[in-house]
Design an enzyme around this catalytic site. Structure first.
Site, mmCIF file in Angstrom:
data_model
loop_
_atom_site.group_PDB
_atom_site.id
_atom_site.type_symbol
_atom_site.label_atom_id
_atom_site.label_comp_id
_atom_site.label_asym_id
_atom_site.label_seq_id
_atom_site.Cartn_x
_atom_site.Cartn_y
_atom_site.Cartn_z
ATOM 1 N N CYS A 1 -5.084 1.921 -7.522
ATOM 2 C CA CYS A 1 -5.381 0.483 -7.656
ATOM 3 C C CYS A 1 -6.864 0.132 -7.591
ATOM 4 O O CYS A 1 -7.405 -0.428 -8.544
ATOM 5 C CB CYS A 1 -4.620 -0.299 -6.597
ATOM 6 S SG CYS A 1 -2.860 -0.322 -6.922
ATOM 7 N N ARG B 1 0.855 -1.183 0.000
ATOM 8 C CA ARG B 1 0.000 0.000 0.000
ATOM 9 C C ARG B 1 0.885 1.226 0.000
ATOM 10 O O ARG B 1 1.878 1.267 0.746
ATOM 11 C CB ARG B 1 -0.876 0.035 1.269
ATOM 12 C CG ARG B 1 -1.870 -1.086 1.357
ATOM 13 C CD ARG B 1 -2.331 -1.271 2.791
ATOM 14 N NE ARG B 1 -1.217 -1.665 3.649
ATOM 15 C CZ ARG B 1 -1.309 -1.818 4.974
ATOM 16 N NH1 ARG B 1 -2.443 -1.590 5.590
ATOM 17 N NH2 ARG B 1 -0.270 -2.183 5.693
HETATM 18 P P1 NAD Z 1 3.727 4.015 -11.866
HETATM 19 O O1 NAD Z 1 2.963 4.734 -12.902
HETATM 20 O O2 NAD Z 1 4.084 4.709 -10.594
HETATM 21 O O3 NAD Z 1 5.114 3.492 -12.493
HETATM 22 C C1 NAD Z 1 5.231 2.858 -13.720
HETATM 23 C C2 NAD Z 1 6.600 3.204 -14.300
HETATM 24 O O4 NAD Z 1 6.825 2.381 -15.452
HETATM 25 C C3 NAD Z 1 6.725 4.654 -14.783
HETATM 26 O O5 NAD Z 1 7.864 5.242 -14.165
HETATM 27 C C4 NAD Z 1 6.928 4.531 -16.301
HETATM 28 O O6 NAD Z 1 7.787 5.525 -16.830
HETATM 29 C C5 NAD Z 1 7.538 3.147 -16.408
HETATM 30 N N1 NAD Z 1 7.395 2.496 -17.719
HETATM 31 C C6 NAD Z 1 6.282 2.408 -18.495
HETATM 32 N N2 NAD Z 1 6.552 1.656 -19.586
HETATM 33 C C7 NAD Z 1 7.846 1.270 -19.493
HETATM 34 C C8 NAD Z 1 8.698 0.468 -20.302
HETATM 35 N N3 NAD Z 1 8.251 -0.120 -21.422
HETATM 36 N N4 NAD Z 1 9.970 0.286 -19.913
HETATM 37 C C9 NAD Z 1 10.429 0.851 -18.766
HETATM 38 N N5 NAD Z 1 9.669 1.603 -17.956
HETATM 39 C C10 NAD Z 1 8.394 1.812 -18.303
HETATM 40 O O7 NAD Z 1 2.913 2.688 -11.562
HETATM 41 P P2 NAD Z 1 2.782 1.915 -10.157
HETATM 42 O O8 NAD Z 1 1.822 2.610 -9.273
HETATM 43 O O9 NAD Z 1 4.133 1.571 -9.663
HETATM 44 O O10 NAD Z 1 2.051 0.576 -10.649
HETATM 45 C C11 NAD Z 1 2.727 -0.400 -11.398
HETATM 46 C C12 NAD Z 1 1.895 -1.675 -11.408
HETATM 47 O O11 NAD Z 1 1.804 -2.192 -10.074
HETATM 48 C C13 NAD Z 1 0.449 -1.464 -11.879
HETATM 49 O O12 NAD Z 1 0.045 -2.584 -12.599
HETATM 50 C C14 NAD Z 1 -0.321 -1.360 -10.581
HETATM 51 O O13 NAD Z 1 -1.661 -1.760 -10.719
HETATM 52 C C15 NAD Z 1 0.433 -2.337 -9.710
HETATM 53 N N6 NAD Z 1 0.327 -2.059 -8.278
HETATM 54 C C16 NAD Z 1 0.399 -0.785 -7.825
HETATM 55 C C17 NAD Z 1 0.340 -0.538 -6.454
HETATM 56 C C18 NAD Z 1 0.391 0.863 -5.917
HETATM 57 O O14 NAD Z 1 0.053 1.065 -4.747
HETATM 58 N N7 NAD Z 1 0.807 1.844 -6.691
HETATM 59 C C19 NAD Z 1 0.209 -1.612 -5.552
HETATM 60 C C20 NAD Z 1 0.178 -2.909 -6.054
HETATM 61 C C21 NAD Z 1 0.235 -3.117 -7.415
#
Ligand code: NAD
Length: 444
Positions: A268, A159
């Protein structure tokens, strides 16, 4: 020794990479956004997450953690590659897999030896198999027909706001894999968690992928259920906190996620509930409960504006102090924050807003409120007391700790009116009314 890379250095990727380096692994965190990578190399952390900056600095110093914007180097230098890129909702609620598939293509374009490719991103059931086919096809096209790789699903449950602690002390680790080799690799990198008796669920790719959606949809439903009970309490003159406490003491229910408020938000729960409905549709299953949850949550956010209007009267020309913009405390994340429709709704009704958030104002200004800022509409303030100046009402939208211990007499002295809308129920109503505030909470 395994060498790990994380593609996508956002909230999940950066926390995962940093914590795995803290577990003793060699880790490269890679991102397409070179400016983010360069900032991290300079020791600047692009997100607000308690405890993270210290761990990054420590592991950079120890040489276990590196940052890179170079996908070829990242792939060639690691045998375990996590995909942790975003999976935003598409127009119709379906999960946009473009970033995930593009990351998979980049891996396939640069790998020349065995890799375990692990999906951390939240992805619909069947995505692991899709990635496998995509990589197999790309390798065949490169003439690397015999090159072996494994696909693993390792959904993340951290979280925001307590991400480091959640990663280091998870309730469970879910690993979906197709064979013992990749399951053992995962067991190895999480061996620190084995030592503290963390439960591990080893299962198939499909089951692991669905565990994440089932969990998030259930949590969203639980929050939404107590919000609905809170609305009933408002109408019936009952106290939702006493009800939630009594419900939570029932071991079959548990006390968590029974705190009423303005509706769930964040990066999420909103997208994953929409995603689950779409996954259901694709599988021919109507996810009725999740659909109802989404609808009730939309209602809850709109209902908060009705609540403010109900207490304050005609909101036109009124000045309101907004305390908190982030979707929850201890984060700067504004994605799908309940504050967005509430702030925009109040502005549309002719209110002037004075807002303060300890961490999310930059994201709010540059993101959802980019077009509405200005003295007549939305003014960003220096702190909670500045936000209260000359206001007819205070609205608590995020449960930051610093809002739990406000100097209430000082606040009231700065305000022009007396209304206090505690939409996170962080105050006892009587503690406010005794000072002369007109209190409105959620379900009490
Ligand atoms: P985010 O948007 O903070 O980060 C994603 C990163 O990926 C960005 O920095 C972006 O520039 C990079 N990116 C995109 N395409 C790319 C590529 N082809 N190569 C390299 N880098 C690339 O996203 P997040 O919140 O970290 O979420 C990521 C995943 O984790 C999602 O599927 C989300 O549902 C899941 N998730 C998120 C959370 C949360 O609390 N944020 C918790 C559990 C799961």
């Amino acid at each position: 020794m395994n060498s790990i890379s994380i593609i996508g250095t956002g909230y999940v990727g950066l926390v995962t990479g940093t914590c795995l380096s803290e577990f003793g692994m060699r880790v490269i965190c890679m991102d397409l956004e070179a400016s983010k990578i360069h900032a991290l190399e300079r020791g600047e952390v692009p997100i607000y997450e308690p405890g993270l900056a210290r761990l990054i600095a420590k592991n950079l110093e120890a040489g276990r953690l590196r940052f890179s914007a170079d996908i070829a180097e990242t792939v060639s230098e690691s045998n375990m590659i996590f995909i942790a890129v975003g999976t935003p909702p598409g127009e119709d609620g379906s999960v946009d897999l473009n970033h995930v598939l593009s990351a998979a293509k980049s891996i396939a374009a640069h790998m020349n030896d065995y890799k375990a490719i692990i999906t951390k991103s939240t992805v619909p059931v069947g995505t692991g198999r899709r990635i496998k086919q995509l990589i197999r096809g790309a390798l065949d096209n490169r003439g690397l027909t015999g090159l072996d790789f494994d696909i693993v699903s390792n959904p993340e449950f951290l979280r925001e706001g307590s991400a480091v602690r959640d990663f280091m002390h998870p309730d469970r680790v879910v690993i979906g894999s197709e064979n013992e080799r990749s399951a053992n690799l995962m067991r190895d990198i999480y061996s620190v968690l084995y030592l503290i008796d963390t439960p591990f669920i080893f299962t198939t790719l499909e089951t692991a992928e669905l565990i994440k959606y089932a969990t998030n949809a259930y949590l969203a439903t639980k929050i939404t259920f107590i919000n609905e009970i809170a609305n009933l309490c408002d109408a019936a003159g009952a106290d939702v906190h006493v009800i939630a406490k009594a419900m939570g003491l029932d071991g079959r229910i548990s006390k968590y996620f029974l705190h009423p408020g303005p509706g769930y938000g964040g990066s999420c729960l909103p997208k994953d509930t929409l995603g689950l409905v779409k996954i259901g549709q694709d599988c021919g299953v109507d996810m009725r409960i999740t659909r109802a949850t989404i609808e009730a949550n939309e209602f809850q956010k709109a209902h908060m504006i009705d609540k403010i209007e109900g207490g304050l009267g005609d909101p036109r020309g009124k000045t309101i102090g907004i305390l908190g913009l982030a979707f929850k405390a201890e984060t700067d994340d504004m994605r799908a924050a309940p504050s967005i429709p509430i702030v925009l709704g109040l502005i549309a009704k002719g209110c002037r807003l004075r807002a303060y958030d300890p961490a999310a104002m930059k994201n709010a200004k540059e993101g959802p409120f980019a077009t509405v800022s200005g003295p007549g509409t939305l003014t960003y303030c220096a702190d909670e007391y500045d936000a209260a100046k000359g206001t007819d009402a205070i609205v608590i939208l995020t449960e930051w700790n610093q809002f739990r211990h406000l100097d209430l007499p000082r606040l009231l002295g700065l305000m022009a009116g007396r209304h206090f809308f505690d939409l996170r129920n962080i105050y006892e109503p009587k503690d406010l009314t005794v000072l002369g505030f007109v209190h409105t909470g959620v379900g009490r």
